[in-house]
Design an enzyme around this catalytic site. Structure first.
Site, mmCIF file in Angstrom:
data_model
loop_
_atom_site.group_PDB
_atom_site.id
_atom_site.type_symbol
_atom_site.label_atom_id
_atom_site.label_comp_id
_atom_site.label_asym_id
_atom_site.label_seq_id
_atom_site.Cartn_x
_atom_site.Cartn_y
_atom_site.Cartn_z
ATOM 1 N N HIS A 10 0.822 -1.211 0.000
ATOM 2 C CA HIS A 10 0.000 0.000 0.000
ATOM 3 C C HIS A 10 0.858 1.264 0.000
ATOM 4 O O HIS A 10 2.012 1.263 0.435
ATOM 5 C CB HIS A 10 -0.933 0.016 1.215
ATOM 6 C CG HIS A 10 -0.204 0.027 2.536
ATOM 7 N ND1 HIS A 10 0.370 1.166 3.060
ATOM 8 C CD2 HIS A 10 0.052 -0.963 3.421
ATOM 9 C CE1 HIS A 10 0.936 0.885 4.215
ATOM 10 N NE2 HIS A 10 0.763 -0.411 4.460
ATOM 11 N N GLY A 11 0.265 2.355 -0.477
ATOM 12 C CA GLY A 11 0.945 3.643 -0.437
ATOM 13 C C GLY A 11 1.147 4.118 0.996
ATOM 14 O O GLY A 11 0.633 3.520 1.951
ATOM 15 N N GLN A 12 1.898 5.197 1.136
ATOM 16 C CA GLN A 12 2.198 5.721 2.474
ATOM 17 C C GLN A 12 0.913 5.930 3.277
ATOM 18 O O GLN A 12 -0.018 6.594 2.827
ATOM 19 C CB GLN A 12 2.946 7.047 2.369
ATOM 20 C CG GLN A 12 3.368 7.612 3.721
ATOM 21 C CD GLN A 12 3.808 9.065 3.626
ATOM 22 O OE1 GLN A 12 3.014 9.946 3.300
ATOM 23 N NE2 GLN A 12 5.080 9.325 3.889
ATOM 24 N N GLN A 14 -1.034 7.142 7.019
ATOM 25 C CA GLN A 14 -0.874 8.234 7.977
ATOM 26 C C GLN A 14 0.125 7.867 9.064
ATOM 27 O O GLN A 14 0.906 8.717 9.507
ATOM 28 C CB GLN A 14 -2.239 8.581 8.572
ATOM 29 C CG GLN A 14 -3.195 9.184 7.553
ATOM 30 C CD GLN A 14 -4.644 9.144 7.996
ATOM 31 O OE1 GLN A 14 -4.959 8.671 9.081
ATOM 32 N NE2 GLN A 14 -5.538 9.634 7.153
ATOM 33 N N ASN A 16 2.544 5.531 8.642
ATOM 34 C CA ASN A 16 3.862 5.469 7.995
ATOM 35 C C ASN A 16 4.531 6.830 8.085
ATOM 36 O O ASN A 16 5.722 6.939 8.407
ATOM 37 C CB ASN A 16 3.754 5.085 6.525
ATOM 38 C CG ASN A 16 3.404 3.638 6.272
ATOM 39 O OD1 ASN A 16 2.717 3.327 5.306
ATOM 40 N ND2 ASN A 16 3.858 2.720 7.126
ATOM 41 N N GLY A 23 0.388 -2.347 12.084
ATOM 42 C CA GLY A 23 -0.213 -3.663 12.251
ATOM 43 C C GLY A 23 -1.654 -3.726 11.779
ATOM 44 O O GLY A 23 -1.978 -3.303 10.674
ATOM 45 N N ARG A 61 -6.059 0.896 3.983
ATOM 46 C CA ARG A 61 -4.890 1.431 3.282
ATOM 47 C C ARG A 61 -4.528 0.559 2.080
ATOM 48 O O ARG A 61 -4.085 1.078 1.049
ATOM 49 C CB ARG A 61 -3.708 1.603 4.237
ATOM 50 C CG ARG A 61 -3.242 0.364 4.980
ATOM 51 C CD ARG A 61 -2.257 0.784 6.084
ATOM 52 N NE ARG A 61 -1.635 -0.324 6.797
ATOM 53 C CZ ARG A 61 -2.152 -0.925 7.854
ATOM 54 N NH1 ARG A 61 -3.346 -0.556 8.305
ATOM 55 N NH2 ARG A 61 -1.492 -1.897 8.477
ATOM 56 N N GLU A 88 -1.820 -6.965 7.455
ATOM 57 C CA GLU A 88 -0.458 -6.768 7.950
ATOM 58 C C GLU A 88 -0.196 -7.692 9.134
ATOM 59 O O GLU A 88 -1.125 -8.165 9.803
ATOM 60 C CB GLU A 88 -0.274 -5.294 8.355
ATOM 61 C CG GLU A 88 1.059 -4.928 8.974
ATOM 62 C CD GLU A 88 2.250 -5.192 8.068
ATOM 63 O OE1 GLU A 88 2.511 -6.385 7.781
ATOM 64 O OE2 GLU A 88 2.936 -4.231 7.684
ATOM 65 N N ARG A 116 12.039 -7.146 11.805
ATOM 66 C CA ARG A 116 12.532 -7.817 10.616
ATOM 67 C C ARG A 116 12.957 -9.266 10.802
ATOM 68 O O ARG A 116 13.276 -9.930 9.827
ATOM 69 C CB ARG A 116 13.714 -7.011 10.036
ATOM 70 C CG ARG A 116 13.282 -5.680 9.429
ATOM 71 C CD ARG A 116 12.454 -5.906 8.184
ATOM 72 N NE ARG A 116 11.857 -4.685 7.659
ATOM 73 C CZ ARG A 116 10.595 -4.332 7.810
ATOM 74 N NH1 ARG A 116 9.769 -5.095 8.497
ATOM 75 N NH2 ARG A 116 10.131 -3.221 7.292
ATOM 76 N N ASN A 185 4.635 -6.698 5.624
ATOM 77 C CA ASN A 185 5.011 -8.009 6.151
ATOM 78 C C ASN A 185 4.220 -9.165 5.566
ATOM 79 O O ASN A 185 4.763 -10.265 5.424
ATOM 80 C CB ASN A 185 4.919 -7.995 7.680
ATOM 81 C CG ASN A 185 6.066 -7.224 8.294
ATOM 82 O OD1 ASN A 185 7.214 -7.633 8.211
ATOM 83 N ND2 ASN A 185 5.761 -6.077 8.890
#
Length: 249
Positions: A10-12, A14, A16, A23, A61, A88, A116, A185
């Site tokens: 997804h795009g950026q 809020q 991000n 999550g 999103r 996510e 990660r 993720n």
């Protein structure tokens, strides 16, 4: 004849833009995020991609990114399938926290492990937390036992894989071209599965927002090739920015 699959983060969002763990919290896109999604659509159109079907999560999103991209592609009419299994990774008690503040408190190494690593879970969300998914009616039909209170990437892959096997892989086997609009993720989990990436190497894989990742797959759905559409240097820089989000100032 190869099958084509595009993974689109997804795009950026809020959060991000605020560098917060998101999550399963249902956060919308920023204006930049909408622009990234539209640009992703233009990149896929320039590539000449004609999709047969699209998949996304139950989080807006990813849904709005898919809508923006399909509009730019002039393929708004595509059948769209939504599944909680593409959500996510659930970040547990980290959800809503600032990543830089969390790194300052717990150390960059610990935050990077939470973000990660493959099989390490973050601290769990409390059962009485208002944001627990059992209080969200979009998950009302699900057995509470499957609703996560935290997830590692391994847990996320275990959640995503049944949907891949039951819904997406059969479409690819039917020679359909497939677009998946999802999350950093859940897409890393698919990336690991498709590329047979080791548990160690996946630590360094970062998927940037709004840049389509095109896979070409064999008739047995083995990876023939994969690449980001558009400027590869821009994709690399964007991935590095994702990697740096968990670093203390």
């Amino acid at each position: 004849m190869t099958r084509k699959l595009v993974l689109l983060r997804h795009g950026q969002s809020q959060w991000n833009s605020m560098n917060r763990f998101t999550g399963w919290v249902d956060i919308g896109l920023t204006e930049q995020g909408h622009q990234e999604a539209t640009m992703a659509g233009h990149l896929m159109k320039k590539e000449g991609l004609e999709f047969d079907v699209a998949h996304t999560s139950l989080l807006k999103r990813a849904i709005h990114t898919l809508q923006d991209a399909l509009k730019a592609l002039d393929q708004d009419w595509l059948p769209i399938y939504k599944s909680w299994r593409l959500n996510e990774r659930h970040y547990g008690a980290l959800q809503g926290l600032d990543k830089i503040d969390t790194a300052a408190k717990h150390g960059e190494e610990q935050v990077n492990i939470w973000r990660r690593s493959y099989d390490i879970q973050p601290p769990p969300i409390d059962l009485d937390d208002p944001s627990h998914p059992m209080r969200d009616r979009r998950y009302a039909a699900l057995d509470r036992k499957v609703l996560p209170v935290r997830e590692s990437l391994k847990n996320t892959l275990e959640r995503v894989l049944p949907y891949w096997n039951d819904a997406i892989a059969p479409q690819l086997n039917d020679n359909k071209t497939v677009l998946i609009s999802a999350h950093g993720n859940s897409l890393r989990a698919l990336y690991k599965y498709l590329n047979k990436e080791s548990d160690e190497k996946i630590l360094n894989v970062n998927i940037p927002t709004g840049i389509p990742l095109l896979f070409e797959l064999s008739d047995t759905l083995q990876v023939v090739s994969y690449r980001y559409l558009g400027d590869p240097d821009a994709a690399q820089r964007a991935a590095e920015m994702v990697a740096n989000q968990g670093k203390a100032k």
